[in-house]
Design a protein around this motif. Structure first.
Motif, PDB file in Angstrom:
ATOM      1  N   LEU A  22      51.367 -79.367 -47.595  1.00  0.00           N
ATOM      2  CA  LEU A  22      52.301 -78.350 -47.795  1.00  0.00           C
ATOM      3  C   LEU A  22      51.951 -76.720 -47.167  1.00  0.00           C
ATOM      4  CD1 LEU A  22      54.761 -77.525 -49.646  1.00  0.00           C
ATOM      5  CD2 LEU A  22      53.229 -77.318 -51.485  1.00  0.00           C
ATOM      6  N   ALA A  23      50.525 -76.869 -47.312  1.00  0.00           N
ATOM      7  CA  ALA A  23      49.731 -75.336 -46.627  1.00  0.00           C
ATOM      8  C   ALA A  23      50.374 -75.260 -45.449  1.00  0.00           C
ATOM      9  CB  ALA A  23      48.341 -75.386 -47.073  1.00  0.00           C
ATOM     10  N   ALA A  24      50.145 -76.390 -44.643  1.00  0.00           N
ATOM     11  CA  ALA A  24      50.678 -76.111 -42.922  1.00  0.00           C
ATOM     12  C   ALA A  24      52.157 -75.896 -43.030  1.00  0.00           C
ATOM     13  CB  ALA A  24      50.417 -77.444 -42.408  1.00  0.00           C
ATOM     14  N   SER A  25      52.995 -76.575 -43.770  1.00  0.00           N
ATOM     15  CA  SER A  25      54.475 -76.413 -43.811  1.00  0.00           C
ATOM     16  C   SER A  25      54.714 -74.839 -44.163  1.00  0.00           C
ATOM     17  CB  SER A  25      55.149 -77.437 -44.507  1.00  0.00           C
ATOM     18  OG  SER A  25      55.134 -78.717 -44.038  1.00  0.00           O
ATOM     19  N   ARG A  26      54.023 -74.620 -45.148  1.00  0.00           N
ATOM     20  CA  ARG A  26      54.510 -73.072 -45.682  1.00  0.00           C
ATOM     21  C   ARG A  26      54.085 -72.204 -44.880  1.00  0.00           C
ATOM     22  NH1 ARG A  26      52.989 -71.661 -51.664  1.00  0.00           N
ATOM     23  NH2 ARG A  26      53.043 -73.920 -51.650  1.00  0.00           N
ATOM     24  N   ARG A  27      52.847 -72.355 -43.788  1.00  0.00           N
ATOM     25  CA  ARG A  27      52.701 -71.324 -42.696  1.00  0.00           C
ATOM     26  C   ARG A  27      53.777 -71.527 -41.873  1.00  0.00           C
ATOM     27  NH1 ARG A  27      47.640 -73.253 -43.955  1.00  0.00           N
ATOM     28  NH2 ARG A  27      47.632 -74.839 -42.280  1.00  0.00           N
ATOM     29  N   PHE A  28      54.264 -72.606 -41.302  1.00  0.00           N
ATOM     30  CA  PHE A  28      54.859 -72.800 -40.473  1.00  0.00           C
ATOM     31  C   PHE A  28      56.384 -72.219 -40.770  1.00  0.00           C
ATOM     32  CE2 PHE A  28      58.676 -75.191 -38.811  1.00  0.00           C
ATOM     33  CZ  PHE A  28      58.417 -75.213 -37.472  1.00  0.00           C
ATOM     34  N   TYR A  29      56.888 -72.576 -42.009  1.00  0.00           N
ATOM     35  CA  TYR A  29      58.481 -72.156 -42.362  1.00  0.00           C
ATOM     36  C   TYR A  29      58.546 -70.823 -42.685  1.00  0.00           C
ATOM     37  CZ  TYR A  29      59.792 -76.690 -41.835  1.00  0.00           C
ATOM     38  OH  TYR A  29      60.542 -78.080 -41.283  1.00  0.00           O
ATOM     39  N   THR A  30      57.303 -69.971 -43.264  1.00  0.00           N
ATOM     40  CA  THR A  30      57.402 -68.611 -43.698  1.00  0.00           C
ATOM     41  C   THR A  30      57.421 -67.852 -42.325  1.00  0.00           C
ATOM     42  OG1 THR A  30      56.026 -69.053 -45.551  1.00  0.00           O
ATOM     43  CG2 THR A  30      55.921 -66.791 -44.698  1.00  0.00           C
ATOM     44  N   ALA A  31      56.674 -68.516 -41.252  1.00  0.00           N
ATOM     45  CA  ALA A  31      56.643 -67.646 -39.871  1.00  0.00           C
ATOM     46  C   ALA A  31      58.120 -67.733 -39.208  1.00  0.00           C
ATOM     47  CB  ALA A  31      55.690 -68.463 -39.041  1.00  0.00           C
ATOM     48  N   VAL A  32      58.583 -68.925 -39.236  1.00  0.00           N
ATOM     49  CA  VAL A  32      60.035 -69.212 -38.465  1.00  0.00           C
ATOM     50  C   VAL A  32      61.337 -68.226 -39.401  1.00  0.00           C
ATOM     51  CG1 VAL A  32      59.295 -71.043 -37.047  1.00  0.00           C
ATOM     52  CG2 VAL A  32      60.527 -71.380 -39.340  1.00  0.00           C
ATOM     53  N   PHE A  33      61.058 -68.368 -40.633  1.00  0.00           N
ATOM     54  CA  PHE A  33      62.093 -67.806 -41.609  1.00  0.00           C
ATOM     55  C   PHE A  33      61.946 -66.348 -41.380  1.00  0.00           C
ATOM     56  CE2 PHE A  33      62.454 -71.719 -44.417  1.00  0.00           C
ATOM     57  CZ  PHE A  33      63.535 -72.117 -43.628  1.00  0.00           C
ATOM     58  N   GLU A  34      60.811 -65.691 -41.420  1.00  0.00           N
ATOM     59  CA  GLU A  34      60.808 -64.192 -41.098  1.00  0.00           C
ATOM     60  C   GLU A  34      61.546 -64.024 -39.898  1.00  0.00           C
ATOM     61  OE1 GLU A  34      57.063 -61.246 -39.806  1.00  0.00           O
ATOM     62  OE2 GLU A  34      57.017 -62.462 -41.920  1.00  0.00           O
ATOM     63  N   GLU A  35      61.263 -64.576 -38.870  1.00  0.00           N
ATOM     64  CA  GLU A  35      61.832 -64.230 -37.336  1.00  0.00           C
ATOM     65  C   GLU A  35      63.556 -64.658 -37.514  1.00  0.00           C
ATOM     66  OE1 GLU A  35      60.550 -62.628 -35.012  1.00  0.00           O
ATOM     67  OE2 GLU A  35      58.395 -63.148 -35.832  1.00  0.00           O
ATOM     68  N   LEU A  36      63.901 -65.325 -38.352  1.00  0.00           N
ATOM     69  CA  LEU A  36      65.442 -65.722 -38.947  1.00  0.00           C
ATOM     70  C   LEU A  36      66.152 -64.828 -39.738  1.00  0.00           C
ATOM     71  CD1 LEU A  36      65.232 -69.741 -38.335  1.00  0.00           C
ATOM     72  CD2 LEU A  36      66.378 -68.005 -36.605  1.00  0.00           C
ATOM     73  N   GLU A  37      65.164 -63.869 -40.274  1.00  0.00           N
ATOM     74  CA  GLU A  37      65.639 -63.078 -41.517  1.00  0.00           C
ATOM     75  C   GLU A  37      66.073 -63.802 -42.764  1.00  0.00           C
ATOM     76  OE1 GLU A  37      67.959 -60.146 -39.708  1.00  0.00           O
ATOM     77  OE2 GLU A  37      66.648 -59.318 -38.458  1.00  0.00           O
ATOM     78  N   ILE A  38      65.210 -64.597 -42.931  1.00  0.00           N
ATOM     79  CA  ILE A  38      65.619 -65.857 -44.297  1.00  0.00           C
ATOM     80  C   ILE A  38      64.367 -65.590 -45.119  1.00  0.00           C
ATOM     81  CG2 ILE A  38      65.856 -68.034 -45.051  1.00  0.00           C
ATOM     82  CD1 ILE A  38      66.945 -68.547 -42.139  1.00  0.00           C
ATOM     83  N   ASP A  39      64.493 -65.135 -46.283  1.00  0.00           N
ATOM     84  CA  ASP A  39      63.384 -64.909 -47.311  1.00  0.00           C
ATOM     85  C   ASP A  39      63.249 -66.237 -47.870  1.00  0.00           C
ATOM     86  OD1 ASP A  39      63.465 -62.034 -46.885  1.00  0.00           O
ATOM     87  OD2 ASP A  39      65.127 -61.853 -48.346  1.00  0.00           O
ATOM     88  N   ILE A  40      61.720 -66.311 -48.114  1.00  0.00           N
ATOM     89  CA  ILE A  40      61.472 -67.353 -49.117  1.00  0.00           C
ATOM     90  C   ILE A  40      61.927 -67.256 -50.371  1.00  0.00           C
ATOM     91  CG2 ILE A  40      59.370 -68.598 -50.206  1.00  0.00           C
ATOM     92  CD1 ILE A  40      59.749 -69.464 -47.342  1.00  0.00           C
ATOM     93  N   GLY A  41      62.685 -67.989 -50.957  1.00  0.00           N
ATOM     94  CA  GLY A  41      63.169 -67.686 -52.337  1.00  0.00           C
ATOM     95  C   GLY A  41      62.530 -67.966 -53.682  1.00  0.00           C
ATOM     96  N   GLY A  42      61.396 -68.775 -53.335  1.00  0.00           N
ATOM     97  CA  GLY A  42      60.334 -68.968 -54.448  1.00  0.00           C
ATOM     98  C   GLY A  42      59.378 -70.230 -54.166  1.00  0.00           C
ATOM     99  N   GLU A  43      58.286 -70.207 -54.941  1.00  0.00           N
ATOM    100  CA  GLU A  43      57.237 -71.274 -54.788  1.00  0.00           C
ATOM    101  C   GLU A  43      56.418 -71.387 -55.820  1.00  0.00           C
ATOM    102  OE1 GLU A  43      54.479 -69.554 -51.745  1.00  0.00           O
ATOM    103  OE2 GLU A  43      54.569 -67.643 -52.473  1.00  0.00           O
ATOM    104  N   GLY A  44      55.993 -72.690 -55.856  1.00  0.00           N
ATOM    105  CA  GLY A  44      54.918 -73.141 -56.956  1.00  0.00           C
ATOM    106  C   GLY A  44      53.779 -73.758 -56.160  1.00  0.00           C
ATOM    107  N   GLU A  45      52.885 -74.408 -56.875  1.00  0.00           N
ATOM    108  CA  GLU A  45      51.850 -74.959 -56.610  1.00  0.00           C
ATOM    109  C   GLU A  45      52.052 -76.090 -55.521  1.00  0.00           C
ATOM    110  OE1 GLU A  45      48.337 -77.596 -58.432  1.00  0.00           O
ATOM    111  OE2 GLU A  45      48.532 -75.609 -59.234  1.00  0.00           O
TER     112      GLU A  45
END
Length: 142
Positions: A22-45
């Motif tokens: 999950l940590a690797a996926s969070r880093r990956f998707y957070t970075a690509v969504f930033e470039e696509l101007e998509i906000d992370i809507g929420g997160e939990g453990e």
């Protein structure tokens, strides 16, 4: 016989990916969504989400202990520059090249880049050319 009302207007309501790391996926998707101007809507453990994509760990309640396997997801980009930025961010944050930015033969103006996320999902950013810009202003009613 019971009548049910269904919401129509889009094909996909939501998608869930259950990932190994999950940590690797969070880093990956957070970075690509930033470039696509998509906000992370929420997160939990054991999960995070953006728009209608939910990503969770195998031990999350929703996953029930199973990984989802490989998928192809295509995200819309505003223009070619956004596709290029998506590709660079993906590679810098754990993604693997699966087809660099460029025109594709699917239809005139189809410009896309493909990467594999940390779990091997084929993730694409696509700009459909001027046809996409025109279509963005069109509202379809059913």
């Amino acid at each position: 016989m019971e009548t049910q009302e269904l919401f129509r207007g889009r094909l996909i309501d939501h998608i869930q990916l259950v990932v190994q790391d999950l940590a690797a996926s969070r880093r990956f998707y957070t970075a690509v969504f930033e470039e696509l101007e998509i906000d992370i809507g929420g997160e939990g453990e054991d999960y995070f989400w953006a728009d209608e994509l939910f990503v969770s760990s195998r031990d999350s309640e929703a996953a029930q202990g199973h990984l989802t396997g490989r998928h192809h997801l295509a995200f819309q980009a505003r223009d070619r520059d956004m596709v290029n930025a998506f590709y660079r961010a993906a590679l810098a944050h754990g993604g693997t090249d699966n087809g660099g930015p460029g025109e594709r033969p699917y239809h005139p103006g189809y410009y896309a880049a493909f990467v594999l996320d940390p779990d091997g999902n084929n993730i694409e950013a696509v700009f459909h050319g001027e046809a996409q810009r025109s279509a963005a202003a069109v509202k379809i009613t059913f």
